[in-house]
Each structure stands twice: as structure tokens, then as C-alpha cells.
Design an enzyme around this catalytic site. Sequence first.
Site, short mmCIF file in Angstrom:
data_model
loop_
_atom_site.label_atom_id
_atom_site.label_comp_id
_atom_site.label_asym_id
_atom_site.label_seq_id
_atom_site.Cartn_x
_atom_site.Cartn_y
_atom_site.Cartn_z
N THR A 20 0.83 -1.21 0.00
CA THR A 20 0.00 0.00 0.00
C THR A 20 0.86 1.26 0.00
O THR A 20 1.90 1.32 0.67
CB THR A 20 -0.89 0.00 1.26
OG1 THR A 20 -1.58 -1.24 1.30
CG2 THR A 20 -1.87 1.15 1.25
N GLY B 136 3.03 -3.24 8.55
CA GLY B 136 3.29 -3.51 9.96
C GLY B 136 4.76 -3.79 10.19
O GLY B 136 5.39 -4.51 9.42
N GLU C 55 -5.61 -6.49 4.04
CA GLU C 55 -5.68 -7.71 3.21
C GLU C 55 -6.87 -7.67 2.27
O GLU C 55 -7.56 -8.66 2.08
CB GLU C 55 -5.73 -8.98 4.07
CG GLU C 55 -4.43 -9.37 4.67
CD GLU C 55 -3.29 -9.32 3.68
OE1 GLU C 55 -3.48 -9.73 2.54
OE2 GLU C 55 -2.22 -8.81 4.06
C1 LIG Z 1 -4.34 -1.86 10.50
C2 LIG Z 1 -3.89 -1.89 9.08
C3 LIG Z 1 -2.75 -2.61 8.73
C4 LIG Z 1 -2.28 -2.62 7.41
N1 LIG Z 1 -1.15 -3.30 7.10
C5 LIG Z 1 -0.65 -3.25 5.83
C6 LIG Z 1 0.58 -3.89 5.50
O1 LIG Z 1 1.22 -4.53 6.33
N2 LIG Z 1 1.07 -3.77 4.22
C7 LIG Z 1 0.39 -3.07 3.26
O2 LIG Z 1 0.88 -2.99 2.14
N3 LIG Z 1 -0.79 -2.46 3.55
C8 LIG Z 1 -1.32 -2.54 4.80
N4 LIG Z 1 -2.51 -1.91 5.11
C9 LIG Z 1 -3.20 -1.16 4.07
C10 LIG Z 1 -4.45 -1.86 3.58
O3 LIG Z 1 -4.12 -3.04 2.90
C11 LIG Z 1 -5.23 -0.86 2.72
O4 LIG Z 1 -5.63 0.20 3.57
C12 LIG Z 1 -6.42 -1.55 2.08
O5 LIG Z 1 -6.01 -2.40 1.04
C13 LIG Z 1 -7.44 -0.54 1.54
O6 LIG Z 1 -6.84 0.32 0.65
P1 LIG Z 1 -7.00 1.91 0.81
O7 LIG Z 1 -6.58 2.29 2.17
O8 LIG Z 1 -6.31 2.50 -0.36
O9 LIG Z 1 -8.55 2.18 0.71
P2 LIG Z 1 -9.32 2.66 -0.55
O10 LIG Z 1 -9.14 1.67 -1.65
O11 LIG Z 1 -8.98 4.07 -0.85
O12 LIG Z 1 -10.80 2.56 -0.01
C14 LIG Z 1 -11.57 3.66 0.42
C15 LIG Z 1 -13.05 3.41 0.03
O13 LIG Z 1 -13.14 3.32 -1.39
C16 LIG Z 1 -13.85 2.16 -1.77
N5 LIG Z 1 -13.31 1.62 -3.02
C17 LIG Z 1 -12.02 1.62 -3.44
N6 LIG Z 1 -11.92 1.01 -4.63
C18 LIG Z 1 -13.15 0.61 -4.98
C19 LIG Z 1 -13.69 -0.08 -6.11
N7 LIG Z 1 -12.93 -0.52 -7.09
N8 LIG Z 1 -15.01 -0.32 -6.13
C20 LIG Z 1 -15.80 0.10 -5.11
N9 LIG Z 1 -15.35 0.75 -4.02
C21 LIG Z 1 -14.04 1.00 -3.95
C22 LIG Z 1 -13.62 1.16 -0.62
O14 LIG Z 1 -14.69 0.22 -0.56
C23 LIG Z 1 -13.60 2.10 0.59
O15 LIG Z 1 -14.93 2.30 1.02
C24 LIG Z 1 -3.00 -1.90 6.41
C25 LIG Z 1 -4.15 -1.19 6.77
C26 LIG Z 1 -4.59 -1.18 8.07
C27 LIG Z 1 -5.83 -0.41 8.42
#
Ligand SMILES: Cc1cc2nc3c(=O)[nH]c(=O)nc-3n(C[C@H](O)[C@H](O)[C@H](O)COP(=O)(O)OP(=O)(O)OC[C@H]3O[C@@H](n4cnc5c(N)ncnc54)[C@H](O)[C@@H]3O)c2cc1C
Length: 668
Positions: free
Chosen positions: A150, A189, A432
Site C-alpha cells: 500500500t 506492519g 488484506e
Molecule cells: C491496521 C492496518 C494494517 C495494514 N497493514 C498493511 C501492510 O502490512 N502492508 C500493506 O501494504 N498495507 C497494509 N494496510 C493497508 C491496507 O491493505 C489498505 O488500507 C487496504 O487495502 C485498503 O486500501 P485503501 O486504504 O487505499 O482504501 P481505498 O481503496 O482508498 O478505499 C476507500 C473506500 O473506497 C472504496 N473503493 C475503493 N476502490 C473501490 C472499487 N474498485 N469499487 C468500489 N469501491 C471501492 C472502498 O470500498 C472504501 O470504502 C494496512 C491497513 C490497516 C488499516
Amino acid sequence: MTSTKVNVDLVRERAKCTFDLKELIHFVDGGEEITSERKAFEETVLAIKELKDDIPEDYLSHKERYENAIRKACILRELRVRHDQNKPLIPEKPTYVYNILPATIKDISPFFLHESMFIATIWGLMNDEQKAEWLPKAMEMKAIGTYAQTELGHGTFLRGLETTATYDPETEEFILNTPTLTAYKWWPGGLGHTVNHCIVVAQLYTQGKCHGIQPFIVQIRDLETHMPLPGVHVGEIGPKMGFQTANNGFLGFKNFRIPRKNMLMRNSEVKKDGTFVRSRSDKLTYGTMVIVRVNIVNDAAMQLSAAAIIAVRYSAVRHQSQPKPNEPEPQILDYVTQQRKLFINIATGHALRIVGRWLWKTMLGVLQNISEGNLEQLPELHALSCCLKAVCTQDCTAGIEQCRLACGGHGYMKSSNLPLLYGLTTAAMTYEGENTVLLLQTARFLLKTWTQILEGDTKLNPTVLYLLNFAKPTDYRWENTNQGIIKGFQAVAAGKIKTAYDTAMKHVGAGKSQEEAWNLASIQLVEASEAHCRVIICEVFSNEIQRASNTLSPNLSRVLQQLVELYLVHWALEKKGDILLYSTISRDDIAALRIRYEELLALIRPNAVGLADGFDFRDEVLNSTLGAYDGRVYERLMEEALKSPLNAEPVNSSFHKYIKPFWEKAKL
Ligand SMILES: Cc1cc2nc3c(=O)[nH]c(=O)nc-3n(C[C@H](O)[C@H](O)[C@H](O)COP(=O)(O)OP(=O)(O)OC[C@H]3O[C@@H](n4cnc5c(N)ncnc54)[C@H](O)[C@@H]3O)c2cc1C
């Protein structure tokens, strides 16, 4: 703790239990041997003095909490390595031996990502030669790692990732760069200050062409000094809703070079001259994700079970109100509305553990086939793991919140441990694979299946075979039985898949692009996936308990059957709108289900505490003033309150510093 100190209400509740508690514990663990192994490991862990805290975590600073977590994580890692010696990397069954870990690091271990995604990715995406080099290093913690995918700007949309890895054939190296602020890795993490390596997902450029995202293993810190290497900008992202000790970090690169062999080359390869070769299916990448998602299903079930134990024990001890004058206040567990809040969460805890076990077995079968070159079942497993991860984490998060509310004001105390459990589970709704996005992935598989059916293809994957029964008008009739309800859910799922498919097709017919039509139908698609997932959970839970009843005692079998029925009737009532729309259920059927639901609550009531005890969580794991085995709720609440540093002195210095001068000023 001696039994004489156990709260009398709990003693009475336990005496009422109609089944053999040990039998339930063995069943929950998956066998007597597993229980013994788990208990032995718990004893080993709890005997280590260094893993105990003098001061509650909440009174430590952010930095102190991290340092304390790392200290304990190192002790635990050593224990795990010793315990796992000669065991397969992916065990035959999900292991519950590590359920004790929350008793030590109260939050998330900074090695969490090392032990999950880092090792799983090495295992899943490296070729044999790379694995031979990196797996031992990772297992021995010489390379401590995380998974950095991410970025600040993109999480879900992987093609949008901006970190670049540009191949230089002169030196046979990749040059890593973070071209913009939004290209910074964000969230991994352990990345902040713990790891010295990470898997970095970056856009691969070679011979002047972008070949999309590829994983690379990258050393980011010096192995002796732990200083970030030149060209690496790394740090921690700060406090979050939960996961305080996970040490989530950010990472940027400036012309940072890594050897060619550091690209994970199981699926694709860059030759010395820079030629890019895609050797195997990208679908293999799913394998790693599936393992991690299956683990999340099990973790969520554990966290919900912990919340249910806390809330049930507390509800047995807590007395409130006086419905009948001059009579003692009843236990809140006797209020039927309270039973409604709690018993479904006991049932869900059991259901999801069983589903987690089934999914694990399914996954092992598919991984075996993959190793023999057969990838046929991978899309089905991927679809299953996506929707199950989403629905399980969603149900468990909602369930934990319900348990917290069921504990009234005391549930809001951090010392109840319910806020921490909520923080852990709700995070899993995002990491995930964000839940909505995962449900849409399953929907893609379901629409493909529906298209197959419409084209007359009846060779479907096993978990969607039921759809064939609803593809054409049938003489199916609703029945208020377990099998009848499951069939009703199947009718709902089929109806929703058909409706979503028709909606998408209608939009395409009206001239919208495939992508626009997908977005316009997406609410229905998500609902279709959820409905399909509910079918799977209900079927697996019901079938597995039915199968187990051949070996279980009649008393335990009866109680578990009640939980299955409660789960089915609960969801039938929750989803009655959908069921009315897509099945032949009548108003009378719904009224009868309501009555049955209340009967089931009454049947389960005498065993509520026994069922909670049956999850067999140590007090140290529950870490809760409200949920301990002995039910000394009020004593524990006061003991914990007295640990507040504010209570160390009768008058806080702020009185003299601020309140007194404020009064003085006010007099003027
Ligand atoms: C506690 C925690 C630990 C984490 N650990 C890791 C890690 O170790 N390594 C790592 O790489 N990442 C990690 N992450 C990141 C995590 O994998 C991402 O936050 C997650 O994949 C969601 O991506 P985003 O934050 O870009 O959300 P976004 O994709 O921006 O989502 C925001 C909103 O947009 C909507 N949305 C986005 N795309 C679409 C679509 N195509 N269709 C419909 N709706 C959509 C979603 O449903 C959501 O409501 C972690 C996150 C958290 C909270």
C-alpha cells in the site's frame, strides 16, 4: 484463584450446564491432542516472568509501548521457533496453540507482518533457489521483514502503485524510486523501526517498458547498526484506532539499488540482459493472499469468541432493575433482549471457527493441486476466501460491538478489553483487501458462474452448484427447518445474483460501458456476494455439526444443534425482507420463526456460561475486568482503577498550577 472465590452466580450457572465441558473444549480445538498441545504451550508462555507487565499498557507512552512489545515479541519468537521445529510451514489444521499470544503482547506484535505476509510471500512467490536462501533467514529472524504494498495514494488499485523498480543491465540491478509523495509506502506492519527487510511491490521497468507490478525483496536497514541504508527514508506513521504496537510505517526510496535476483521470480523473471519473461500464471499470486485471508477468518472468530465470553460471564454476574417489587434484582442474562445480543455471538464464534477449519482444509487441497500444476480450483478458492474474509470480519466486528453494548457502561472501560478487541477486528475489515472490494471480487466469480449457467454449462464448482436449482422456475417451497432455511438462503443468493446480472446487462444494453454497468450494479453485486457467503457459512456450520454428532455425546450434540438452529433462524429473521422477495416464505412462517427464536434463546439460556467456558480462553488472554473465570468484576474494576497514575497522589499538581490561579482570576 480458589473455587471458593468464584462469584456465586457463576458457580450456579456452571452447575446448570447440561453437557461435559471438556468434551466441548476438545471439539472446539479440533481434538483432545490439540487441546493438550495448546494447554502445554500456554503453561510454558505464562511461566515466563518477563512476559508479565507491572504497569497496564494504557499508561505507557506510545514509544514505551512499542519498546515493551518488541521486548516481549523477541521472547515469544524464540518460543515459537522452538515449538514449530520439525512442523510443516503450513500445518494440517489451523493451530490454536498461539491463542495465548494476546496474553503477552496485549495488542499486535511488531513481528505480526513478518510472521504472516513476509514468510507467506517468500514461500509463495520466490522460486526454489530464492526460497532456499531467504526462507531460513526469515525463519531465524536474520531477515526481519514486512510486506510493503500500500502507498499513500493507492491501496486497492494495485495498478496505480507508483513506486518504480527500473532494471539496469549494466550492473544487473534494479533501481528503486519513490517519484511522488503519494508513492510513499504507507501502513506496512513493523516497517517503522522493526524490520530490516521488506517485500516491496513496485512497477517494473525494463528495456524501456513498464511490465506492471512485481514483488522485490529489499534490505532497508544495516544488519549491525539497524540504521536506514542510504537512499531509504523510513519511519512510523503514528497512533491509530488500534494496532498501537504494530509499528506501521512509511517508506520512500531515492535511487536505491538492489541485485537482479531480489525480484521474486516464481511467476515472472527478468533475465540478465533485461528481457522480461512471464513464466507462470499470475493467479498463483492469489495463493499467498488466500492463506493470509483464511487466517484472518480464524483470528476474527477468536476475537469474537473472546468478546462473547466476557459479555456472557459479565451478564451472569451483573444484576439490574427490579421487575417484581420486593424480589431480588435479576441477572441481566435473564433479560431476553440481552440473550438476543449474546447468544448469536456464541453461535457465530462456533460457526466461524468451524468454517475457518473447513476453509483451511479446502485450501490445502487446492494448494496440493497447484503443486501438481492444476490451477482449476484456484478461482473458486479465491472467491471463497474473499467473501468469507469480508463477511466474517464484518460479523465479528458488529458482534464485538454488540457484546460491548451488552456490558453497559463497564463495557466502555478499556479494562473490559472489548475496545481493544473491536479495534483489532475492525482493522481486518480494511487490511488484506478492503471488504467491499473483496465482495466485488467474489461477485465477479458469481457473475461468471451465472453466465456459464445461462449458456447451459452445468459443470460448476462445488460451492456454486446450488445455483443450478434456481436458474429456472422450480417448485421449491419454503420450510421452517434447518435445511429449509438453508435452501431459502440459496434462493436469496441465486435471486440476487440473477438480479445483479440482469441490472448490469440492462445498463450495457442501454449503451453503458462494461465498467459503468459494473459500477451501477455494484450495490446489488455486493449484496449477492454477501448472500452467497451466508449460504456457505450456514451450510458448512450445519453440515459439520451434523457430521460431528455421530461422534459427540447426545447432550453436547443437542446443544450444538441448538446453536446451529439459532444461527439459521437469526439470519432468516435478519434477512426476512430478502427471503420474502426471493422465496415462498409466508407471514405465518415468519411468525413461527419468531416464536422458535425465542424458544431457542430459552433452551440455550441454562448453558450460556458453559458455552462461553467451552471456548476455553485463559483469563490472561481475555485480559478483562468483566470476563475473568471467577466473575470478580467489581473488585477487578476497582483494582484496575487504582492503577491509574493519577491516583498515586491525592491532589494533582494541575490544581495548584491552573485551577487555583483560575479561581484567583475569577475573583477579580
Ligand atoms: C491496521 C492496518 C494494517 C495494514 N497493514 C498493511 C501492510 O502490512 N502492508 C500493506 O501494504 N498495507 C497494509 N494496510 C493497508 C491496507 O491493505 C489498505 O488500507 C487496504 O487495502 C485498503 O486500501 P485503501 O486504504 O487505499 O482504501 P481505498 O481503496 O482508498 O478505499 C476507500 C473506500 O473506497 C472504496 N473503493 C475503493 N476502490 C473501490 C472499487 N474498485 N469499487 C468500489 N469501491 C471501492 C472502498 O470500498 C472504501 O470504502 C494496512 C491497513 C490497516 C488499516
